[in-house]
Motif scaffolding. Sequence first.
Motif: not given
Length: 136
Positions: A108-125
């Motif tokens: 997931s990625a979202k822009m909040i107050d000029g900061v791009l936040h990217i969340r890369l979930p780890k996988t256990q597979t």
Amino acid sequence: MRRIIVRLDEMRSMASSHSTWVAPVDVCEMDDAILVRMELPGVSLNNVRVTMLDNVLKVDGRKDRDNPTGNLIPEAERPMRFICLERSYGNFTLDIPLKWPIDVGNISAKMIDGVLHIRLPKTQTCGREFTIPISE
């Protein structure tokens, strides 16, 4: 050796003058995800692209130079010269190779107050050591 160092400095300054800039970035590891935060003030969401290929996160885009005097100001009121222009503009690219297996479908990625936040979930597979039994 001194000539090589001088040449490298010249090449760096030439690269920085060709409308490229580097946005500050933080990369953090959590138990379940990798978090990337990238400062992109003044960058439109339409000018940013986030992709993932072969476990490399790529963020690229463009920061357009706005017209500091505006389009509606008459020619007589426009500044004769600029005293200081320190803001960076142009194209940018950031490649982050990841050593963790990432659940690509849930990034997931979202822009909040000029900061791009990217969340890369780890996988256990995959990516963890797995002992494979050997049969005779």
